[in-house]
Scaffold this motif. Structure first.
Motif, PDB file in Angstrom:
ATOM      1  N   PRO A 148       0.825  -1.216   0.000  1.00 36.56           N
ATOM      2  CA  PRO A 148       0.000   0.000   0.000  1.00 36.56           C
ATOM      3  C   PRO A 148       0.852   1.256   0.000  1.00 36.56           C
ATOM      4  N   ALA A 149       0.416   2.250  -0.783  1.00 37.51           N
ATOM      5  CA  ALA A 149       1.125   3.531  -0.823  1.00 37.51           C
ATOM      6  C   ALA A 149       0.138   4.653  -0.521  1.00 37.51           C
ATOM      7  N   ARG A 150      -0.037   5.585  -1.436  1.00 33.24           N
ATOM      8  CA  ARG A 150      -0.914   6.729  -1.187  1.00 33.24           C
ATOM      9  C   ARG A 150      -2.080   6.724  -2.168  1.00 33.24           C
ATOM     10  N   ASP A 151      -3.222   7.226  -1.708  1.00 33.93           N
ATOM     11  CA  ASP A 151      -4.395   7.411  -2.567  1.00 33.93           C
ATOM     12  C   ASP A 151      -4.740   6.152  -3.362  1.00 33.93           C
ATOM     13  N   LYS A 152      -4.761   5.030  -2.666  1.00 31.30           N
ATOM     14  CA  LYS A 152      -5.153   3.748  -3.243  1.00 31.30           C
ATOM     15  C   LYS A 152      -4.160   3.242  -4.302  1.00 31.30           C
ATOM     16  N   SER A 153      -3.007   3.854  -4.409  1.00 33.82           N
ATOM     17  CA  SER A 153      -1.965   3.319  -5.277  1.00 33.82           C
ATOM     18  C   SER A 153      -1.097   2.374  -4.460  1.00 33.82           C
ATOM     19  N   PHE A 154      -0.096   1.805  -5.087  1.00 30.11           N
ATOM     20  CA  PHE A 154       0.761   0.892  -4.353  1.00 30.11           C
ATOM     21  C   PHE A 154       2.163   0.914  -4.928  1.00 30.11           C
ATOM     22  N   VAL A 155       3.098   0.445  -4.106  1.00 31.41           N
ATOM     23  CA  VAL A 155       4.492   0.306  -4.514  1.00 31.41           C
ATOM     24  C   VAL A 155       4.704  -1.159  -4.884  1.00 31.41           C
ATOM     25  N   ARG A 156       5.127  -1.380  -6.110  1.00 30.19           N
ATOM     26  CA  ARG A 156       5.307  -2.751  -6.588  1.00 30.19           C
ATOM     27  C   ARG A 156       6.779  -3.138  -6.527  1.00 30.19           C
ATOM     28  N   LEU A 157       7.064  -4.190  -5.779  1.00 32.15           N
ATOM     29  CA  LEU A 157       8.396  -4.763  -5.728  1.00 32.15           C
ATOM     30  C   LEU A 157       8.435  -6.008  -6.609  1.00 32.15           C
ATOM     31  N   ARG A 158       9.547  -6.166  -7.308  1.00 36.99           N
ATOM     32  CA  ARG A 158       9.738  -7.318  -8.185  1.00 36.99           C
ATOM     33  C   ARG A 158      10.598  -8.355  -7.482  1.00 36.99           C
ATOM     34  N   LEU A 159      10.089  -9.573  -7.348  1.00 37.82           N
ATOM     35  CA  LEU A 159      10.861 -10.657  -6.763  1.00 37.82           C
ATOM     36  C   LEU A 159      11.231 -11.653  -7.855  1.00 37.82           C
ATOM     37  N   ALA A 160      12.537 -11.899  -7.984  1.00 40.36           N
ATOM     38  CA  ALA A 160      13.032 -12.877  -8.950  1.00 40.36           C
ATOM     39  C   ALA A 160      13.514 -14.116  -8.202  1.00 40.36           C
ATOM     40  N   VAL A 161      13.130 -15.280  -8.691  1.00 41.22           N
ATOM     41  CA  VAL A 161      13.550 -16.554  -8.103  1.00 41.22           C
ATOM     42  C   VAL A 161      14.676 -17.107  -8.974  1.00 41.22           C
ATOM     43  N   LEU A 162      15.867 -17.208  -8.394  1.00 42.04           N
ATOM     44  CA  LEU A 162      17.027 -17.684  -9.132  1.00 42.04           C
ATOM     45  C   LEU A 162      17.417 -19.086  -8.666  1.00 42.04           C
ATOM     46  N   ASP A 163      18.405 -19.659  -9.342  1.00 42.78           N
ATOM     47  CA  ASP A 163      18.806 -21.029  -9.019  1.00 42.78           C
ATOM     48  C   ASP A 163      19.568 -21.132  -7.705  1.00 42.78           C
ATOM     49  N   ASP A 164      20.310 -20.080  -7.361  1.00 43.58           N
ATOM     50  CA  ASP A 164      21.125 -20.132  -6.143  1.00 43.58           C
ATOM     51  C   ASP A 164      21.448 -18.716  -5.689  1.00 43.58           C
ATOM     52  N   ALA A 165      22.139 -18.612  -4.561  1.00 38.72           N
ATOM     53  CA  ALA A 165      22.456 -17.310  -3.979  1.00 38.72           C
ATOM     54  C   ALA A 165      23.376 -16.495  -4.870  1.00 38.72           C
ATOM     55  N   HIS A 166      24.319 -17.141  -5.533  1.00 41.56           N
ATOM     56  CA  HIS A 166      25.234 -16.419  -6.417  1.00 41.56           C
ATOM     57  C   HIS A 166      24.472 -15.726  -7.536  1.00 41.56           C
ATOM     58  N   ARG A 167      23.561 -16.435  -8.177  1.00 41.94           N
ATOM     59  CA  ARG A 167      22.796 -15.837  -9.272  1.00 41.94           C
ATOM     60  C   ARG A 167      21.848 -14.756  -8.765  1.00 41.94           C
ATOM     61  N   ALA A 168      21.303 -14.932  -7.569  1.00 49.39           N
ATOM     62  CA  ALA A 168      20.431 -13.903  -6.997  1.00 49.39           C
ATOM     63  C   ALA A 168      21.215 -12.631  -6.695  1.00 49.39           C
ATOM     64  N   THR A 169      22.429 -12.786  -6.175  1.00 49.57           N
ATOM     65  CA  THR A 169      23.288 -11.632  -5.927  1.00 49.57           C
ATOM     66  C   THR A 169      23.579 -10.896  -7.220  1.00 49.57           C
ATOM     67  N   GLN A 170      23.924 -11.643  -8.263  1.00 49.50           N
ATOM     68  CA  GLN A 170      24.221 -11.030  -9.559  1.00 49.50           C
ATOM     69  C   GLN A 170      22.996 -10.332 -10.138  1.00 49.50           C
ATOM     70  N   ASP A 171      21.829 -10.968 -10.001  1.00 49.93           N
ATOM     71  CA  ASP A 171      20.599 -10.388 -10.536  1.00 49.93           C
ATOM     72  C   ASP A 171      20.291  -9.045  -9.884  1.00 49.93           C
ATOM     73  N   LEU A 172      20.363  -8.989  -8.561  1.00 47.59           N
ATOM     74  CA  LEU A 172      20.049  -7.738  -7.876  1.00 47.59           C
ATOM     75  C   LEU A 172      21.096  -6.672  -8.180  1.00 47.59           C
ATOM     76  N   HIS A 173      22.354  -7.069  -8.178  1.00 46.27           N
ATOM     77  CA  HIS A 173      23.444  -6.149  -8.512  1.00 46.27           C
ATOM     78  C   HIS A 173      23.221  -5.514  -9.878  1.00 46.27           C
ATOM     79  N   ASP A 174      22.949  -6.349 -10.899  1.00 45.30           N
ATOM     80  CA  ASP A 174      22.737  -5.835 -12.241  1.00 45.30           C
ATOM     81  C   ASP A 174      21.477  -4.975 -12.322  1.00 45.30           C
TER      82      ASP A 174
END
Length: 236
Positions: A148-174
């Motif tokens: 929830p954000a303001r005036d019935k809008s919202f903040v959308r977060l993107r969650l990516a599911v990767l194969d392992d922690a190394h790839r998740a670190t690289q994904d967020l970094h990039d």
């Protein structure tokens, strides 16, 4: 990753576009700063605000405008911040503060090594009193979490599911570097969460309000690097 969500304005869903394919990384550094560790290495326990490297093609001065209005009821965060030496009254500047343990009182912050699913984040948010924020499938390994954000809008977060922690670190970094300064996110095991552009204070306040700094490792894009801000949760 393709752009699964377009930026929107007041009263519309505010989304975080997905990252594109990883770009080659530069090893250039600012004067006086130690060279960042190569991004392709296995994740290690973050040093204080450790620079993760500069991606080629990153916007130089300002990040992509996501059209987001963050909630107006974010908490004051100064009491949660410590200096690197555990002193009070830490300045809110990258490399000058860390998130103190009081922020995550009563929350298990032991590092996680097993693979996780989007439902793990949903359960964590529910346990922290965030309400029913459920993942919405965007495509096979990409989910949206709408806060929830303001005036019935919202903040959308993107969650990516990767194969392992190394790839998740690289994904967020990039992702944060490709979207530019002000974009931020958290990473836990094989999950990478990208959040829309915000000031450092606003991003930290949002992450503290929903205890995301207790769930994963906080990363913020500045003008020249992506920085990991140390906190109660860390992984080797």
């Amino acid at each position: 990753m393709s752009n699964e969500s377009k930026p929107s304005r007041k009263g519309e869903p505010a989304g975080a576009p997905a990252a594109s394919a990883p770009s080659p990384l530069s090893t250039s550094t600012s004067q006086g700063r130690e060279p960042p560790a190569p991004s392709r290495r296995a994740p290690r326990r973050p040093a204080l605000a450790a620079a993760l490297g500069l991606a080629l093609g990153t916007p130089a001065c300002s990040g992509i405008d996501a059209g987001v209005e963050y909630p107006g009821d974010l908490p004051a965060i100064d009491r949660y911040l410590l200096t690197p030496e555990n002193g009070p009254e830490a300045p809110l500047a990258l490399g000058e503060f860390k998130v103190g343990p009081e922020t995550c009182s009563g929350i298990d912050t032991h590092p996680v090594t097993q693979k996780l699913s989007p439902e793990d984040l949903s359960r964590f948010l529910a346990a922290q009193g965030a309400g029913n924020i459920t993942p919405k499938l965007a495509r096979s390994n990409l989910y949206w979490f709408d806060f929830p954000a303001r005036d019935k809008s919202f903040v959308r977060l993107r969650l990516a599911v990767l194969d392992d922690a190394h790839r998740a670190t690289q994904d967020l970094h990039d992702a944060v570097l490709q979207h530019g300064p002000g974009w931020w996110g958290v990473r836990r095991s094989n999950l990478a969460v990208l959040a829309p552009k915000a000031s450092l204070r606003e991003a930290m306040a949002f992450a503290i309000k929903y205890k995301l700094v207790c769930w994963g490792m906080f990363t913020y894009a500045a003008n020249d690097d992506a920085y990991v801000v140390p906190g109660p949760y860390a992984e080797l």
